[in-house]
Motif scaffolding. Structure first.
Motif, PDB file in Angstrom:
ATOM      1  N   ALA A 352      90.462  69.912  27.990  1.00  0.00           N
ATOM      2  CA  ALA A 352      90.312  70.120  26.713  1.00  0.00           C
ATOM      3  C   ALA A 352      88.969  70.664  26.222  1.00  0.00           C
ATOM      4  O   ALA A 352      88.056  70.699  27.136  1.00  0.00           O
ATOM      5  CB  ALA A 352      90.601  68.727  25.857  1.00  0.00           C
ATOM      6  N   PRO A 353      88.598  71.499  25.343  1.00  0.00           N
ATOM      7  CA  PRO A 353      89.562  71.572  24.110  1.00  0.00           C
ATOM      8  C   PRO A 353      90.805  72.539  24.332  1.00  0.00           C
ATOM      9  O   PRO A 353      91.047  72.768  25.556  1.00  0.00           O
ATOM     10  CB  PRO A 353      88.784  72.049  23.012  1.00  0.00           C
ATOM     11  CG  PRO A 353      87.670  72.654  23.643  1.00  0.00           C
ATOM     12  CD  PRO A 353      87.631  72.218  24.887  1.00  0.00           C
ATOM     13  N   GLN A 354      91.511  73.110  23.143  1.00  0.00           N
ATOM     14  CA  GLN A 354      92.635  73.738  23.364  1.00  0.00           C
ATOM     15  C   GLN A 354      92.820  75.192  24.170  1.00  0.00           C
ATOM     16  O   GLN A 354      93.606  75.442  24.923  1.00  0.00           O
ATOM     17  CB  GLN A 354      93.530  74.064  22.130  1.00  0.00           C
ATOM     18  CG  GLN A 354      94.765  74.865  22.414  1.00  0.00           C
ATOM     19  CD  GLN A 354      95.448  75.140  21.244  1.00  0.00           C
ATOM     20  OE1 GLN A 354      94.931  75.670  20.122  1.00  0.00           O
ATOM     21  NE2 GLN A 354      96.774  74.751  20.947  1.00  0.00           N
ATOM     22  N   THR A 355      91.312  75.805  24.126  1.00  0.00           N
ATOM     23  CA  THR A 355      91.296  77.201  24.805  1.00  0.00           C
ATOM     24  C   THR A 355      91.057  76.541  26.173  1.00  0.00           C
ATOM     25  O   THR A 355      91.668  77.477  27.118  1.00  0.00           O
ATOM     26  CB  THR A 355      90.205  77.967  24.258  1.00  0.00           C
ATOM     27  OG1 THR A 355      90.450  78.047  22.663  1.00  0.00           O
ATOM     28  CG2 THR A 355      89.939  79.249  25.023  1.00  0.00           C
ATOM     29  N   ARG A 356      90.517  75.696  26.563  1.00  0.00           N
ATOM     30  CA  ARG A 356      90.070  75.432  27.890  1.00  0.00           C
ATOM     31  C   ARG A 356      91.447  74.850  28.566  1.00  0.00           C
ATOM     32  O   ARG A 356      91.708  75.216  29.790  1.00  0.00           O
ATOM     33  CB  ARG A 356      89.068  74.205  28.122  1.00  0.00           C
ATOM     34  CG  ARG A 356      88.577  74.179  29.419  1.00  0.00           C
ATOM     35  CD  ARG A 356      87.332  72.851  29.386  1.00  0.00           C
ATOM     36  NE  ARG A 356      86.325  73.089  28.709  1.00  0.00           N
ATOM     37  CZ  ARG A 356      85.520  72.121  28.266  1.00  0.00           C
ATOM     38  NH1 ARG A 356      85.577  70.954  28.910  1.00  0.00           N
ATOM     39  NH2 ARG A 356      84.454  72.487  27.287  1.00  0.00           N
ATOM     40  N   ARG A 357      92.153  73.963  27.980  1.00  0.00           N
ATOM     41  CA  ARG A 357      93.470  73.747  28.218  1.00  0.00           C
ATOM     42  C   ARG A 357      94.368  74.669  28.660  1.00  0.00           C
ATOM     43  O   ARG A 357      95.122  74.871  29.492  1.00  0.00           O
ATOM     44  CB  ARG A 357      94.244  72.724  27.271  1.00  0.00           C
ATOM     45  CG  ARG A 357      95.434  71.984  27.753  1.00  0.00           C
ATOM     46  CD  ARG A 357      95.754  70.699  27.013  1.00  0.00           C
ATOM     47  NE  ARG A 357      96.101  71.096  25.656  1.00  0.00           N
ATOM     48  CZ  ARG A 357      95.363  70.927  24.479  1.00  0.00           C
ATOM     49  NH1 ARG A 357      94.136  70.481  24.673  1.00  0.00           N
ATOM     50  NH2 ARG A 357      95.767  71.033  23.287  1.00  0.00           N
ATOM     51  N   ALA A 358      94.387  75.611  27.660  1.00  0.00           N
ATOM     52  CA  ALA A 358      95.448  76.904  27.835  1.00  0.00           C
ATOM     53  C   ALA A 358      94.931  77.686  29.005  1.00  0.00           C
ATOM     54  O   ALA A 358      95.963  78.104  29.723  1.00  0.00           O
ATOM     55  CB  ALA A 358      95.504  77.694  26.622  1.00  0.00           C
ATOM     56  N   THR A 359      93.800  77.750  29.121  1.00  0.00           N
ATOM     57  CA  THR A 359      93.332  78.612  30.224  1.00  0.00           C
ATOM     58  C   THR A 359      93.643  78.001  31.657  1.00  0.00           C
ATOM     59  O   THR A 359      94.220  78.472  32.641  1.00  0.00           O
ATOM     60  CB  THR A 359      91.736  79.082  30.318  1.00  0.00           C
ATOM     61  OG1 THR A 359      91.587  79.657  29.164  1.00  0.00           O
ATOM     62  CG2 THR A 359      91.256  79.982  31.323  1.00  0.00           C
ATOM     63  N   ALA A 360      93.582  76.596  31.860  1.00  0.00           N
ATOM     64  CA  ALA A 360      93.736  75.819  32.908  1.00  0.00           C
ATOM     65  C   ALA A 360      95.252  75.727  33.192  1.00  0.00           C
ATOM     66  O   ALA A 360      95.422  75.981  34.398  1.00  0.00           O
ATOM     67  CB  ALA A 360      93.347  74.245  32.605  1.00  0.00           C
ATOM     68  N   ILE A 361      96.042  75.661  32.062  1.00  0.00           N
ATOM     69  CA  ILE A 361      97.310  75.741  32.550  1.00  0.00           C
ATOM     70  C   ILE A 361      97.873  76.991  33.305  1.00  0.00           C
ATOM     71  O   ILE A 361      98.658  77.087  33.943  1.00  0.00           O
ATOM     72  CB  ILE A 361      98.361  75.403  31.118  1.00  0.00           C
ATOM     73  CG1 ILE A 361      98.089  73.884  30.799  1.00  0.00           C
ATOM     74  CG2 ILE A 361      99.782  75.458  31.615  1.00  0.00           C
ATOM     75  CD1 ILE A 361      98.394  73.670  29.276  1.00  0.00           C
ATOM     76  N   ALA A 362      97.490  77.924  32.573  1.00  0.00           N
ATOM     77  CA  ALA A 362      97.581  79.446  32.985  1.00  0.00           C
ATOM     78  C   ALA A 362      97.207  79.678  34.438  1.00  0.00           C
ATOM     79  O   ALA A 362      97.926  80.431  35.447  1.00  0.00           O
ATOM     80  CB  ALA A 362      97.276  80.561  32.074  1.00  0.00           C
ATOM     81  N   ILE A 363      96.072  79.032  34.856  1.00  0.00           N
ATOM     82  CA  ILE A 363      95.350  79.328  36.155  1.00  0.00           C
ATOM     83  C   ILE A 363      96.451  78.558  37.156  1.00  0.00           C
ATOM     84  O   ILE A 363      96.852  79.023  38.194  1.00  0.00           O
ATOM     85  CB  ILE A 363      93.967  78.541  36.292  1.00  0.00           C
ATOM     86  CG1 ILE A 363      93.121  79.439  35.378  1.00  0.00           C
ATOM     87  CG2 ILE A 363      93.696  78.491  37.792  1.00  0.00           C
ATOM     88  CD1 ILE A 363      91.596  78.691  35.388  1.00  0.00           C
ATOM     89  N   GLY A 364      96.965  77.452  36.847  1.00  0.00           N
ATOM     90  CA  GLY A 364      97.888  76.784  37.672  1.00  0.00           C
ATOM     91  C   GLY A 364      99.296  77.580  37.891  1.00  0.00           C
ATOM     92  O   GLY A 364      99.582  77.662  39.180  1.00  0.00           O
ATOM     93  N   PHE A 365      99.598  78.227  36.895  1.00  0.00           N
ATOM     94  CA  PHE A 365     100.965  79.205  37.024  1.00  0.00           C
ATOM     95  C   PHE A 365     100.701  80.420  37.875  1.00  0.00           C
ATOM     96  O   PHE A 365     101.582  80.916  38.236  1.00  0.00           O
ATOM     97  CB  PHE A 365     101.565  79.044  35.688  1.00  0.00           C
ATOM     98  CG  PHE A 365     102.321  77.834  35.257  1.00  0.00           C
ATOM     99  CD1 PHE A 365     103.300  77.410  36.164  1.00  0.00           C
ATOM    100  CD2 PHE A 365     101.893  77.104  34.464  1.00  0.00           C
ATOM    101  CE1 PHE A 365     104.057  76.132  35.712  1.00  0.00           C
ATOM    102  CE2 PHE A 365     102.104  75.742  34.140  1.00  0.00           C
ATOM    103  CZ  PHE A 365     103.250  75.176  34.789  1.00  0.00           C
ATOM    104  N   ILE A 366      99.344  80.790  37.695  1.00  0.00           N
ATOM    105  CA  ILE A 366      98.866  82.037  38.300  1.00  0.00           C
ATOM    106  C   ILE A 366      99.007  81.807  39.798  1.00  0.00           C
ATOM    107  O   ILE A 366      99.683  82.472  40.609  1.00  0.00           O
ATOM    108  CB  ILE A 366      97.505  82.598  37.853  1.00  0.00           C
ATOM    109  CG1 ILE A 366      97.653  83.301  36.643  1.00  0.00           C
ATOM    110  CG2 ILE A 366      97.174  83.495  38.843  1.00  0.00           C
ATOM    111  CD1 ILE A 366      96.209  83.648  36.042  1.00  0.00           C
ATOM    112  N   MET A 367      98.460  80.590  40.262  1.00  0.00           N
ATOM    113  CA  MET A 367      98.829  80.185  41.456  1.00  0.00           C
ATOM    114  C   MET A 367      99.872  79.829  42.387  1.00  0.00           C
ATOM    115  O   MET A 367     100.301  80.350  43.102  1.00  0.00           O
ATOM    116  CB  MET A 367      97.711  78.928  41.971  1.00  0.00           C
ATOM    117  CG  MET A 367      96.110  79.343  41.592  1.00  0.00           C
ATOM    118  SD  MET A 367      95.423  80.219  42.751  1.00  0.00           S
ATOM    119  CE  MET A 367      95.613  79.269  44.110  1.00  0.00           C
TER     120      MET A 367
END
Length: 448
Positions: A352-367
């Motif tokens: 959190a917040p949303q921008t950090r969460r959005a980036t974290a989720i995307a990092i997971g799916f990139i991997m």
């Protein structure tokens, strides 16, 4: 929200998976033979699909707030539906290569976008079951995709087209139609959801704010927040698990029909025999996620899913009996599809917040997609039928790593929560913290 959001999200995700993986059904129905492709060329075409996946996931999640999920998600569905339809017209390797690249470009950001979208509606401890419900479309897509492929491929010769061509054309056209319909039904946010009363909206927003998921002061785009997501240990723990899960999921989602053919089933019979293991994984995924939300724990479900995979791959390696090898798919498919909701929710819960969460989720799916690239070559080029020994050993090691890293992340988060508890006991107040501190706040309790 369950009745108005989840049905549309589930169908969108089902179509995403069908349009992504139907190339596996098309392959055993004659696509590779009719287009005169070698195994290497076929692997290259599938690999090209995943390259734009990796490039587009972070931009898509960052665009979601600007464009609006109610417009972006259905528009992506329409675009990749058009590309899927065009795959029914391919004549050679180069045609398929172009289609697969465009398919990856439009499909790449959809899964992280859906996770981010649902996290803006549901509290953290109620999210995994909802993710499991739509993610169960993954297991249903395997079952439904096999049945659908069995029926459509029998259209071989109609209109002068092969059965595999009709598979792409019909599934792609349905995606286009459903995408256009979805433009009118998905709400942009809690505030704009017409099916919620003002009191319900206030209650949902208050709960999201209280748990740290939503913060009006910090939920604005910031490149600093994007960068900070790359520095979170809990993100990299789960992202690395995602990498190994990508190897397993990519292998099983693309090559289960080929594995069944190697066990002695005919091409048409293999489509039908893929249905029961995928159906079983649906039941396991929903059941485990229900328990995970009930007890507010993600690590046990992640570890349990890894253990199921370990059992399945061990059975496949340890037996020459085709019935035992077929039975192993019930464990391995249930395990890997069960892992998806727990990992996606875990990484979303703890950023959190949303921008950090959005980036974290995307990092997971990139991997995940990096792992999927390895999977494509693992079973098409590096591991040979009928035993697929090398590939199965790699999947077994990957499942073991998933379990070990899940335990490691649990221990790290538990230690961090203890540190935060000590800070709170010292008498500080949340109001004295910086507004953009997000998940680093002593009052933000990590989900274990």
């Amino acid at each position: 929200m369950d009745l108005r959001l989840l049905p549309f999200i589930s169908v969108i995700y089902l179509l995403y998976l069908l349009d992504r993986s139907n190339v596996g059904n098309a392959r055993i129905a004659g696509l590779q033979k009719d287009t005169h492709m070698t195994n290497t060329q076929f692997s290259i075409a599938l690999t090209v699909t995943l390259i734009p996946y990796i490039l587009i996931e972070i931009p898509t999640n960052l665009l979601l707030k600007i464009v609006g999920p109610d417009r972006l998600i259905p528009s992506l569905l329409v675009l990749w539906g058009i590309v899927t339809t065009l795959q029914g017209l391919v004549r050679n390797f180069h045609d398929l290569l172009a289609c697969r690249f465009l398919l990856g470009l439009f499909e790449g950001g959809i899964f992280p976008a859906i996770i981010l979208y649902l996290s803006s509606f549901y509290p953290r401890q109620r999210l995994q079951l909802r993710v499991a419900i739509f993610f169960s479309a993954a297991s249903l897509s395997g079952a439904f995709g096999g049945l659908l492929a069995f029926g459509i491929i029998n259209m071989d010769g109609i209109g002068g087209k092969a059965g595999w061509a009709w598979l792409f054309i019909l599934e792609g056209l349905f995606s286009v139609i459903f995408g256009l319909v979805s433009l009118y039904f998905l709400p942009r946010s809690v505030e704009s959801a017409s099916f919620l009363t003002p009191t319900e909206k206030e209650g949902i927003l208050a709960q999201l704010t209280h748990e740290g998921t939503m913060n009006d002061k910090s939920d604005v785009f910031s490149w600093a927040q994007v960068g900070q997501a790359f520095l979170l240990p809990q993100v990299w723990f789960v992202a690395t698990i995602f990498f190994f899960a990508g190897i397993v999921l990519g292998s099983l989602s693309y090559f289960t029909p080929s594995i069944l053919v190697a066990l002695g089933f005919s091409a048409s019979r293999a489509q039908l025999m893929s249905v029961p293991p995928f159906a079983a994984s649906f039941v396991v995924t929903v059941s485990v996620s229900l328990l995970s939300d009930k007890y507010g724990l993600r690590a046990p479900s992640a570890i349990f899913s890894s253990i199921l995979c370990i059992i399945g791959f061990s059975m496949y390696l340890g037996s020459l009996n085709p019935r035992v090898q077929y039975g192993s798919l019930f464990f391995s498919l249930s395990g890997i599809y069960c892992s998806g909701p727990s990992l996606a929710t875990w990484i979303s819960n703890n950023a959190a917040p949303q921008t950090r969460r959005a980036t974290a989720i995307a990092i997971g799916f990139i991997m995940t997609n990096v792992g999927a690239i390895i999977a494509l070559w693992l079973f098409s080029t590096w591991s040979k039928p009928p035993r697929y020994t090398t590939g199965t050993i790699v999947l077994l090691v990957s499942a073991c790593m998933m379990a070990a890293l899940s335990l490691g992340n649990f221990l790290y988060l538990r230690a961090q929560n203890k540190n935060k508890a000590r800070v709170r006991l010292l008498g500080g107040t949340q109001e004295n913290e910086a507004s953009d501190i997000g998940d680093r706040s002593a009052w933000f309790i990590y989900t274990l």
